[in-house]
Enzyme design. Structure first.
Site, mmCIF file in Angstrom:
data_model
loop_
_atom_site.group_PDB
_atom_site.id
_atom_site.type_symbol
_atom_site.label_atom_id
_atom_site.label_comp_id
_atom_site.label_asym_id
_atom_site.label_seq_id
_atom_site.Cartn_x
_atom_site.Cartn_y
_atom_site.Cartn_z
ATOM 1 N N ASP A 182 32.305 20.424 1.626
ATOM 2 C CA ASP A 182 33.086 21.658 1.707
ATOM 3 C C ASP A 182 32.204 22.895 1.863
ATOM 4 O O ASP A 182 32.700 23.959 2.224
ATOM 5 C CB ASP A 182 34.001 21.795 0.473
ATOM 6 C CG ASP A 182 35.221 20.880 0.573
ATOM 7 O OD1 ASP A 182 35.289 20.088 1.536
ATOM 8 O OD2 ASP A 182 36.102 20.935 -0.308
ATOM 9 N N ASP A 207 43.682 54.288 39.864
ATOM 10 C CA ASP A 207 43.089 52.961 39.899
ATOM 11 C C ASP A 207 43.930 51.968 39.093
ATOM 12 O O ASP A 207 43.960 50.773 39.387
ATOM 13 C CB ASP A 207 41.676 53.002 39.306
ATOM 14 C CG ASP A 207 40.987 51.661 39.416
ATOM 15 O OD1 ASP A 207 40.437 51.383 40.499
ATOM 16 O OD2 ASP A 207 41.025 50.883 38.450
ATOM 17 N N GLY A 240 41.435 48.161 40.524
ATOM 18 C CA GLY A 240 42.341 48.513 41.606
ATOM 19 C C GLY A 240 41.609 48.711 42.919
ATOM 20 O O GLY A 240 42.016 48.210 43.971
ATOM 21 N N LEU A 241 40.479 49.396 42.882
ATOM 22 C CA LEU A 241 39.730 49.660 44.104
ATOM 23 C C LEU A 241 39.291 48.362 44.750
ATOM 24 O O LEU A 241 39.331 48.192 45.962
ATOM 25 C CB LEU A 241 38.508 50.508 43.785
ATOM 26 C CG LEU A 241 38.811 51.976 43.532
ATOM 27 C CD1 LEU A 241 37.577 52.682 42.989
ATOM 28 C CD2 LEU A 241 39.276 52.630 44.824
#
Lengths: 433, 546
Positions: B36, B283, B418-419
Site C-alpha cells: 500500500d 481569428d 483560424g488563420l
C-alpha cells in the site's frame, strides 16, 4: 508461498556475522511494492495472457499508478473489484467471479491464458481462487482458454515475488519432456525480448541447441520440462518456480546472475559446464562481446570507482547488482538492503561481495533512512517513493524500478546498466541551477 | 464485483493521504499490508514533492494475521508519534485492514498520546478517493476547530473582512495556483484570507477557521462537508459558485461581495480577462460550434461546460462526471444543453460515449486524453486524475481571471488556429500539401499502434528501451477484439462507396473527412442505400448540417 520472508518478528535484530557478512534484520514499514506489480511486465511479455486481479479499488489503483495511465489500447489486465455486497454475503463471490470472467472473455476473444490473481483482501476473506480456476477451466477450456491462479498479495509476496508466484503456477502446465530427451536448457525469468534474442544467439553459437525461455512470449507455447532439463535463472527472485521445476525433475545450474562482463561470463560458463562445452570454446565465442562490454564499462568506471552506493530493498536484484558495481566498477558498498535474503539463489553473487559489507534484510524505512543520512553515500538506489525526498536532501539517487524494466542483462547491456548508475552523478555535475 | 480497467479515483484512504500530506504537522498512521506504500509515489513522483507523505504504514503480513496485528498497529502509532511529534494524528485502515477489524481509532486513543487522535472510518468497499478526502477534512476540522466558542448571533457581513479558502489538497489539479489567484482576487476586493486549508495549513491554523466571516469552497468534492459543519456550528456561510471562467468568476465575485457586505455591481465590473477579447477577435470565429465533450470531477466539468459554451462558443455534445455524489448538479447542467449527463466511473463507458458523440475537442482527465489520442481528436486536460504533466513549472491556475486566460490557451492550442484553417482550404489541393494534424503544433497523427506504451508516467519515468522494444514487438500482435486501424473497416453489408463519391470525399479537408465519411455511411445505412453516390454524399451533408 514458501518461507521466503524469513525475518523474525520484532525490530532490529543485532547484526550477526554470517559467512563473514553481517546481516541486519529489520521489521517495520516497508517501502516496497506487493507482488501484483509484476503484472506490469508479465502482461507485456506474454501477450496472449490476461491478468485479472481479484481485489479492491486499492489494487486497481496500484496497478494503474504502477503502469501509469499509459496504454493506448485496453490493457491486458484488470481488477474485479470486491464490493460491499460481496463481503456482506448478499452475492456469492464465486458466482460474481464467473460473471466477470464471462464478460471479460466475451470482450477479449484473443485471450489464451487467464490468470486469476489473488490480493490481500481476497486472501483475507479466503476467496478460493484455486477452486474458481478449476471451475472456469472446465467452462472455458473447450474454447481454448486456460485459467491459472496465483497470489500477488502484499501479505504474502513482495514486488518481484509476484512473477515467481505466476511462473510457479504455470509449471504444472508445462509439457513433460521424456526422460531420454536430449539435454535441454531452460532460461527462467522474464527478460526483454531483445535480450532473450541475444542470449539465444549466444547459446546457439556455443552449441547448446535445445534452449527455451520461460515465461514464453506466447503463453500457449509452454516449454517442456523433465529430468534432462537444466534450469538457468535469469532473475534472482524465482525461488518457488525453481523448486517446482526441480520437482519436475529438472536440475538447477548454480551461477551468479548475468550482469556485467564477469557475471555474464560465469552465467554462461555454468551452462557450458552442464552441456560439456569446453571453456576454450566459450572464451573464443564470447571474447568479442566481452571485450566490447569491457570497453563500455571503462567509461563508467571513471565515474563510479571509489564512490559509495547504498541499496534500499526493492526487487531482489540488489545483491547481484551490488556484486556488479563492486567487482566490475570498483564501487564501495555502504549498505545492501534486500526484501528477503535467499542464500541459495544469490549465493554465487553473495560470495563475490567484498568482506564486511553490511547486508540488511527486511525493512524499517525510517531507521534505514536514518542510516542513509548518516552514511551520506554518493548514490542511493531506492524506490520512487523515496527518490525525490532524498534528492531534496542532497543525495543522488537511482530509481530501482528502472533496473527491472530496462534491458540490463548480458554483455551488450553491461554499459547501459552501468550508465543507469552514472547518469544521476553526471547530471548533478552538469547542472548549475 | 465490478470489472475495472482503469479507475478515476483511488480508494478513500488515498483521499485521506491527500489531506494529511496537504497539512503541515499532521501524521497519518495507516493500518495496511505491504504494497500500500505505492501511494507515496503519487506524491513524490507525480507531484514531485520533496518530502515523503507524512504517513506510517503498519505493513502487516500473512503470518501476522494469526497473531497480534493490533499490537503492531499500536507500536506503529507510538513510534510515529515519537519520531515525528505531530500536532495531531490521523488513524485508519486501508481496505485489507478494514477486513480484520482491529479498530485503529480505539487502539490509538487508548495510547493516551498528548495530541488529538482523529479516527477515520473510510469504508473502502463503498466509497472512493474524493469522498475519503472530504470526510477526512471534515473530521480534521471538527476535531481541531471544534473548541472555539460558538457565536450567539448571526455574523454581520464583512465584520472582519476575512474568509477561508477550503478544499485545496495535495495532488489536486492546479490547486496550488488557484489558491494564489483567488487570494489576489480577494485582496483586490479588500478581503483577507484568514486560513487556506488543508493545503499548507498547520493544526493551529485549522483551529483559527472560525475567526473568518465566511468560507470560500474551491472544490466542493472535498470541502463541502467541512463547510456545512462550519456553517451549522459557527454560522459561517460558504460560497457555492465555481470561479472557473470569466462568467464563473464574476458570479463568484458577486457572491463574495454579498457575503462581505460590498457593492457587488462595482466589484463585478472590475473583473476582466484577456480571454474575452481573444474569444471575440476574428481569428476565433473558427471556434464557433466546435463539438466538445466534457468529462471530469463535478467542479471542473461544470466549470468547463460553462466556459466552453458561453466563453468560447463551442457546442457541448457530451457532459459527464465520475463524482457520483454531485450527479444532480451535473445532470441539471447537461439538461440545460439538451443532453443526458454521463455519470459513471467506468472508463470503457466514457470511451464509448466519446466515440458516439464524435467531438472535435475533448476536455477531460488524463484518461480521456488517451481516449482522444486513440480517436485522434484534440484534447485538453481539465481535471484529476492527474499526471506529472499536470503539475507544470509555470503558474497555471484554472480559476479566476488568469484561469480564464489559461483555459483559453490550453483549450485552443490543441485545435487549429483560424488563420491556419483558412490557409488549409487554400492549399489543400497543392500536391505538396500533406494531411497533417489539425493543429498548429504540428504533431502529425501517427497510425494507430495498439498497446503502445507512453513512457512519461510514474513507474517508467525516464522511459526504457525495454518497454519501447516490447511495444514494437507488441504492435505485431492483434487480438481479435482490438479496435481497428484508422481506415474504417468495411463491414459486411455496409454501403459501398462509388469511385466518384470516394474521389469527392478526398476533396473534403482531412480533419472533417472522417466525420463526413461516418455521417454519409450512417445516412446511407439508415435508408438502406447500398451504393454511395455523389448525390448520397451531398444529401447526407445537407441532412446533417440542419
Amino acid at each position: 508461498m514458501t518461507a521466503t520472508l524469513p525475518t523474525p518478528a520484532g525490530c532490529a535484530v543485532p547484526a550477526r556475522p554470517e559467512k563473514g557478512l553481517p546481516v541486519l534484520r529489520e521489521r517495520g514499514q516497508r517501502e516496497v511494492f506487493c507482488g501484483l506489480t509484476g503484472i506490469v511486465w508479465l502482461h507485456r511479455k506474454m501477450q496472449d495472457a490476461f491478468f485479472l486481479v481479484v481485489g479492491s479499488r486499492t489494487c486497481a489503483h496500484l496497478l494503474q499508478s504502477a503502469a501509469g495511465v499509459m496504454i493506448f489500447a485496453e490493457p491486458r489486465f484488470a481488477t474485479a473489484i470486491i464490493e460491499d455486497k460481496d463481503l456482506a454475503g448478499r452475492s456469492d463471490a464465486q458466482d460474481e467471479l464467473d460473471r466477470v470472467v464471462g464478460e471479460l472473455l466475451a470482450r477479449r476473444p484473443g485471450i489464451r491464458s487467464l490468470f486469476l490473481v489473488g490480493s490481500c483482501p481476497s486472501e483475507v476473506i479466503k476467496l478460493d481462487l484455486g477452486r474458481a480456476a478449476e471451475r472456469l477451466n472446465r467452462r472455458h477450456g473447450p474454447a481454448g482458454v486456460r485459467v491459472f491462479n496465483y497470489s500477488g498479495s502484499g501479505i504474502e509476496t513482495t514486488f518481484t515475488q509476484g512473477e515467481d508466484a505466476c511462473l510457479a503456477a504455470l509449471v504444472p502446465a508445462l509439457p513433460e519432456a521424456p526422460a531420454d530427451a536430449e539435454p535441454n536448457l531452460l532460461v527462467v525469468g522474464t527478460l526483454p525480448d531483445i535480450v532473450e534474442d541475444q542470449f539465444a544467439r549466444i547459446f546457439a553459437a556455443l552449441g547448446i541447441e535445445q534452449v527455451r525461455f520461460f515465461p514464453p512470449r506466447r503463453s500457449a507455447e509452454l516449454p517442456a520440462v523433465g529430468p534432462t532439463t537444466r534450469v538457468l535463472l535469469a532473475q534472482p527472485f524465482l525461488a518457488d518456480t525453481v523448486r517446482t521445476l526441480l520437482e519436475r525433475g529438472a536440475t538447477h545450474l548454480r551461477a551468479p546472475f548475468p550482469f556485467g562482463v564477469s557475471g555474464t561470463t560465469r552465467w554462461l560458463t555454468a551452462a557450458c559446464d552442464a552441456f560439456h562445452i569446453p571453456s576454450e570454446h566459450l572464451r573464443r565465442t564470447c571474447l568479442p562481446m566481452a571485450e566490447r562490454a569491457r570497453v563500455a564499462l571503462e567509461a563508467h568506471r571513471r565515474w563510479l570507482a571509489g564512490k559509495r552506493v547504498m541499496f534500499f530493498p526493492d526487487s531482489q536484484l540488489e545483491i547481484p547488482l551490488a556484486r556488479f558495481l563492486a567487482e566490475e566498477l570498483g564501487m564501495e558498498l555502504a549498505e545492501v538492503g534486500v526484501p528477503y535474503l535467499h542464500r541459495e539463489l544469490v549465493g554465487p553473487d553473495l560470495e563475490a561481495l567484498p568482506r564486511g559489507v553490511q547486508l540488511a534484510e527486511g525493512q524499517d524505512v525510517d531507521r534505514q533512512l536514518d542510516r542513509c543520512r548518516a552514511a551520506r553515500p554518493d548514490l542511493v538506489v531506492c524506490g520512487l517513493g523515496l527518490a525525490n525526498p532524498l534528492e531534496a536532501e542532497g543525495l543522488a539517487t537511482k530509481w530501482s524500478i528502472e533496473l527491472i524494466f530496462s534491458p540490463v542483462h548480458g554483455y551488450d547491456q553491461a554499459g547501459d546498466l552501468a550508465e543507469l548508475f552514472t547518469r544521476p552523478l553526471r547530471r548533478r555535475n552538469v547542472l548549475t541551477v | 464485483m465490478q470489472l475495472s480497467v482503469w479507475t478515476y479515483e483511488g480508494p478513500p484512504h488515498v483521499g485521506a493521504m491527500r489531506i494529511a500530506t496537504a497539512l503541515k504537522d499532521v501524521h497519518y498512521v495507516l493500518h495496511a499490508p505491504q504494497g500500500d506504500t505505492y501511494a507515496d509515489l503519487l506524491f513524490t513522483m507525480i507531484e514531485r514533492r520533496d518530502h515523503r507523505p507524512p504517513v506510517t504504514y503498519t505493513t502487516f503480513q500473512a503470518r501476522d494475521l494469526g497473531g497480534d496485528t493490533a499490537e503492531l498497529f499500536k507500536r506503529a502509532v507510538h513510534e510515529a508519534y515519537e519520531r515525528f511529534r505531530p500536532a495531531a494524528i490521523l488513524v485508519g485502515a486501508s481496505c485489507t485492514a478494514e477486513l480484520i477489524q482491529d479498530d485503529p481509532g480505539g487502539l490509538a486513543k487508548r495510547l493516551g498520546l498528548p495530541v488529538p487522535v482523529i479516527p477515520l472510518e473510510l469504508p473502502s468497499y463503498q466509497r472512493r478517493e474524493n469522498w475519503g478526502a472530504g470526510e477526512t477534512f471534515y473530521q480534521v476540522v471538527r476535531t481541531l476547530a471544534g473548541g472555539a466558542p460558538r457565536p450567539a448571533a448571526p455574523r454581520a457581513p464583512g465584520a472582519t473582512r476575512s474568509c477561508n479558502l477550503l478544499g485545496p489538497t495535495a495532488l489536486g489539479f492546479r490547486h496550488r495556483d488557484d489558491i494564489l489567484e483567488l487570494t489576489r482576487l480577494l485582496a483586490d476586493m479588500g478581503i483577507r484570507v484568514n486560513v487556506v486549508a488543508p493545503l499548507g495549513a498547520a493544526a493551529a491554523d485549522i483551529a483559527r477557521l472560525p475567526e473568518a466571516d465566511f468560507n470560500v469552497v474551491l472544490y466542493g468534492e472535498i470541502a463541502t462537508p467541512a463547510a456545512e459543519w462550519l456553517q451549522r456550528t459557527y454560522r459561517q456561510p460558504y460560497t457555492k459558485s465555481i470561479p472557473i471562467g470569466l462568467n464563473g468568476t464574476r458570479d463568484f465575485v458577486r457572491e463574495v461581495a454579498t457575503l462581505a457586505g460590498l457593492d457587488a455591481d462595482a466589484e463585478v465590473a472590475r473583473i476582466s480577462a484577456r480571454s474575452a477579447w481573444y474569444s471575440r477577435s476574428v481569428d476565433s470565429t473558427y471556434l464557433t460550434g466546435k463539438r466538445v465533450f466534457v468529462f471530469g470531477d463535478a467542479t471542473h466539468a461544470l466549470g468547463a461546460a460553462r466556459v466552453a459554451t458561453e466563453e468560447l462558443g463551442f457546442q457541448l455534445v457530451g457532459l459527464g462526471t465520475y463524482t457520483r455524489e454531485r450527479a444532480r448538479e451535473v445532470r441539471a447542467a447537461a439538461e440545460a444543453h439538451g443532453l443526458t449527463a454521463l455519470i459513471t466511473d467506468d472508463y470503457l463507458e466514457v470511451e464509448r460515449a466519446i466515440e458516439a458523440a464524435t467531438p472535435e475537442l475533448v476536455l477531460g482527465t488524463q484518461m480521456e486524453r488517451h481516449i482522444a489520442k486513440r480517436l485522434q481528436v484534440p484534447c485538453a486536460v481539465i481535471s484529476a486524475p492527474v499526471h506529472v504533466q499536470d503539475f507544470p513549472a509555470r503558474y497555471s491556475p484554472q480559476m479566476g481571471a488568469e484561469g480564464a486566460n489559461v483555459l483559453f490557451d490550453t483549450w485552443v492550442h490543441p485545435l487549429m488556429m483560424g488563420l491556419e484553417e483558412h490557409l488549409l482550404t487554400m492549399f489543400r489541393e497543392d500536391f505538396e500539401f500533406g494531411d497533417l494534424s489539425p493543429s498548429h503544433l504540428g504533431h502529425a497523427p501517427s497510425p494507430r499502434v495498439d498497446h503502445t506504451v507512453e513512457m512519461s508516467t510514474t513507474l517508467l519515468p525516464g522511459g526504457g528501451a525495454a518497454v519501447a522494444e516490447m511495444a514494437v514487438a507488441d504492435a505485431g500482435v492483434t487480438l481479435a477484439d482490438e479496435p481497428a486501424a484508422p481506415a474504417p473497416p468495411v463491414a459486411a453489408g455496409a454501403p459501398r462507396w462509388q469511385p466518384q463519391a470516394e474521389q469527392e470525399l478526398k476533396k473534403i479537408p482531412f480533419f472533417v473527412r472522417g466525420k463526413a465519411r461516418r455521417n454519409t455511411e450512417r445516412y446511407a445505412a439508415e435508408r438502406g442505400i447500398t451504393d454511395i453516390t455523389l448525390d448520397t454524399l451531398y444529401e447526407a451533408k445537407a441532412h446533417f448540417s440542419r
